[in-house]
Design a protein around this motif. Sequence first.
Motif, mmCIF file in Angstrom:
data_model
loop_
_atom_site.group_PDB
_atom_site.id
_atom_site.type_symbol
_atom_site.label_atom_id
_atom_site.label_comp_id
_atom_site.label_asym_id
_atom_site.label_seq_id
_atom_site.Cartn_x
_atom_site.Cartn_y
_atom_site.Cartn_z
ATOM 1 N N ASN A 149 43.135 41.585 -65.891
ATOM 2 C CA ASN A 149 42.201 41.970 -66.942
ATOM 3 C C ASN A 149 41.031 40.998 -66.982
ATOM 4 O O ASN A 149 41.225 39.782 -66.918
ATOM 5 C CB ASN A 149 42.929 41.988 -68.283
ATOM 6 C CG ASN A 149 44.071 42.981 -68.265
ATOM 7 O OD1 ASN A 149 43.919 44.090 -67.759
ATOM 8 N ND2 ASN A 149 45.219 42.577 -68.774
ATOM 9 N N GLN A 169 55.556 49.229 -69.343
ATOM 10 C CA GLN A 169 54.694 50.413 -69.249
ATOM 11 C C GLN A 169 55.421 51.645 -68.723
ATOM 12 O O GLN A 169 54.784 52.603 -68.282
ATOM 13 C CB GLN A 169 53.454 50.087 -68.413
ATOM 14 C CG GLN A 169 52.604 48.997 -69.064
ATOM 15 C CD GLN A 169 51.211 48.868 -68.469
ATOM 16 O OE1 GLN A 169 50.658 49.818 -67.931
ATOM 17 N NE2 GLN A 169 50.645 47.676 -68.581
ATOM 18 N N ASP A 180 43.892 56.338 -66.207
ATOM 19 C CA ASP A 180 44.909 56.396 -65.147
ATOM 20 C C ASP A 180 45.051 57.803 -64.573
ATOM 21 O O ASP A 180 45.270 57.970 -63.375
ATOM 22 C CB ASP A 180 46.260 55.875 -65.659
ATOM 23 C CG ASP A 180 46.495 54.438 -65.219
ATOM 24 O OD1 ASP A 180 46.026 54.075 -64.121
ATOM 25 O OD2 ASP A 180 47.143 53.667 -65.962
ATOM 26 N N SER A 225 46.144 43.938 -60.554
ATOM 27 C CA SER A 225 45.410 44.635 -61.611
ATOM 28 C C SER A 225 45.193 43.792 -62.868
ATOM 29 O O SER A 225 45.665 44.117 -63.962
ATOM 30 C CB SER A 225 46.128 45.948 -61.956
ATOM 31 O OG SER A 225 46.178 46.761 -60.801
ATOM 32 N N TYR A 238 43.318 54.108 -72.063
ATOM 33 C CA TYR A 238 44.041 53.715 -70.857
ATOM 34 C C TYR A 238 44.632 54.902 -70.073
ATOM 35 O O TYR A 238 44.373 55.025 -68.867
ATOM 36 C CB TYR A 238 45.109 52.710 -71.312
ATOM 37 C CG TYR A 238 45.884 51.987 -70.240
ATOM 38 C CD1 TYR A 238 45.236 51.313 -69.204
ATOM 39 C CD2 TYR A 238 47.283 51.941 -70.296
ATOM 40 C CE1 TYR A 238 45.971 50.621 -68.243
ATOM 41 C CE2 TYR A 238 48.015 51.252 -69.348
ATOM 42 C CZ TYR A 238 47.360 50.591 -68.314
ATOM 43 O OH TYR A 238 48.096 49.910 -67.382
ATOM 44 N N ASP A 287 48.791 49.982 -56.238
ATOM 45 C CA ASP A 287 48.043 49.426 -57.368
ATOM 46 C C ASP A 287 48.819 48.197 -57.807
ATOM 47 O O ASP A 287 49.944 48.305 -58.290
ATOM 48 C CB ASP A 287 48.001 50.524 -58.450
ATOM 49 C CG ASP A 287 47.304 50.137 -59.743
ATOM 50 O OD1 ASP A 287 47.424 48.974 -60.171
ATOM 51 O OD2 ASP A 287 46.680 51.026 -60.348
HETATM 52 N N1 ARG Z 1 45.621 45.704 -66.393
HETATM 53 C C1 ARG Z 1 46.929 46.132 -66.787
HETATM 54 C C2 ARG Z 1 47.713 44.983 -67.377
HETATM 55 O O1 ARG Z 1 47.436 43.841 -67.076
HETATM 56 C C3 ARG Z 1 47.721 46.675 -65.638
HETATM 57 C C4 ARG Z 1 47.143 47.861 -64.962
HETATM 58 C C5 ARG Z 1 48.127 48.516 -64.062
HETATM 59 N N2 ARG Z 1 47.581 49.586 -63.318
HETATM 60 C C6 ARG Z 1 47.275 50.798 -63.799
HETATM 61 N N3 ARG Z 1 46.762 51.672 -63.000
HETATM 62 N N4 ARG Z 1 47.521 51.106 -65.059
HETATM 63 O O2 ARG Z 1 48.624 45.236 -68.149
#
Ligand code: ARG
Length: 566
Positions: A122, A336, A312, A120, A308, A117
Amino acid sequence: MDIKNRIAEKAAAFTGVPESDVLGFFETPPSPDKGDIALPCFKFARAMRKAPPVIAQELAKGFEGFEGIVRAEPLSGYLNFFLDRGDEAKKTVLRVLEEGERFGSSDDGAGRNVCIDFSSINICKPFGIHHVTTTVLGHSLSRIFRHLGFTPVRINHLGDWGTQFGKMLVAYKKWGDRRTIENAGSPTRELVALYVKFHQEAEKDPSLDDEARAAFRSIELHDPENWELYQWFKELTLREAERVYKLMGVEFDSYNGEAFYEDKMPAVIRELADKGVTTVDNGATIVDLSAYDMPPCMILKSNGGTIYPTRDITAAIYRKNTYDFYKNLYVVAYQQNLHFRQVFKTLELMGYDWAKDCVHVNFGMISMADQTFSTRKGNAIYLEDVLNKAIEKTKAIMMEKSPDLENMDEVARQVGVGAVVWGPLYSSRIKDFTFSWEKALNFEGETAPYAQYTHARCCSVLRKADGYDAEKADWSCLDNESCANLIKAMNTLPASIGSAAEKYEPYLISRNVIDICSAFNKFYFENRIMDEDEGVRCARLALTDAARIAIKTGLYLVGIEAPERM
Ligand code: ARG
């Protein structure tokens, strides 16, 4: 068989110490005049009940006439081996020539899937410079795993769900214009501007927030008009992101993002409750993780909305069912850390033993040293701008250095992109990283352009030589210091690739590539490649060819292209 294995085998037979232990004893002598490999004999003292110098003496006799070694010298409790460098060079060069770009590959991972992954991004948000690390690390890891026989599943887990899309919808309907957005060079920037405006206006008029909530609700219910607009936002963002991915040569197997899990969450939420993993706290559904020193993992907000972590958890289960992964990697910044610890722990509490195969491949922050893109508050630095600027700058440098270069634009892209992505690939990923133009575009320092330039130099040597016959090579001429260093640097590449996969650290490969490059350049300046003697010439050309292959392979594995001319 590798020379170390053969030495270990012999030493094991002689001393009675297991071969696998002996393999761990080897050291490198303090200076090359003391040999290439050292075996500390005090390690055998207990088993043999003798003093180390005596053991070294006795062992040395056993290695007389040993293939691949010119001599074994006892020195204060150590046995130092001097390798037959010509022979070592021959073996290495022939191996690299034979394996070609498969050098250092294996089929260890055959039949196993690795989910990665990464990137990713937005939807309706800037694809900023802060997304460069996840993008290049994930891209590199996918190539490394494929090199080792695994099947990577490259997933762009889009951030495409949440109340922000309600805000976007309201803003667009109030102030947006379809044509302006469609025709903009960067539609994302238009959308971001509308989003910013929404927040400014909502401060004055809080009723906008209610409108936004209702708008998101209508998206959840697939209201035809709003659903179409929401899909259009996605399309615009992705179309623009594709431009960036294309510049970088990055590809994905799946764009299943957060929205994809919308209809899959109810079953998981039920399963969590049935298994007694969740509790209800003030109307919210949570996983109590206090026993593990973590705050609760939120599953449903008090208004019943998913968030979120819910997505996940659902996505991880989906990936296991769909890909039966061997490893499930998340290349996401260390901000994260807690989120992923909570998600993985929740999966474990659900009874999924594969939770241990989920790995958060975290990394540090990136910042810009130069003020070229000022970070005015809220003014994001777009990755596409940085890449294009690097390509432009590279082209200007090339116009000066090699004005006659044929496919100038293509080479400028390859080198410019390499320069930008190199930083996060050249240090342990957890380190914060500051981007500077000066460092990135340096053709001399430890940079991508330097490695690319060295590769092009190998190509140029081979082009001018117009062929060579490895059968005619006199390998014994490759016995000097600079050749030995180059051979050594190439020989370590397969192990570096293995460690890079094991630790999820592509920089182990980048560093090895730079070692090969500096060793090659030293060899190039100290040895006349086009020697009159055919045997010497063929050996040096074969070595150059092997260096070319090793550099190209290493660069490929970290996602960097290697032009033949620069
Ligand atoms: N979209 C999220 C960001 O830009 C990251 C996602 C990462 N992947 C996941 N499966 N949570 O912070």
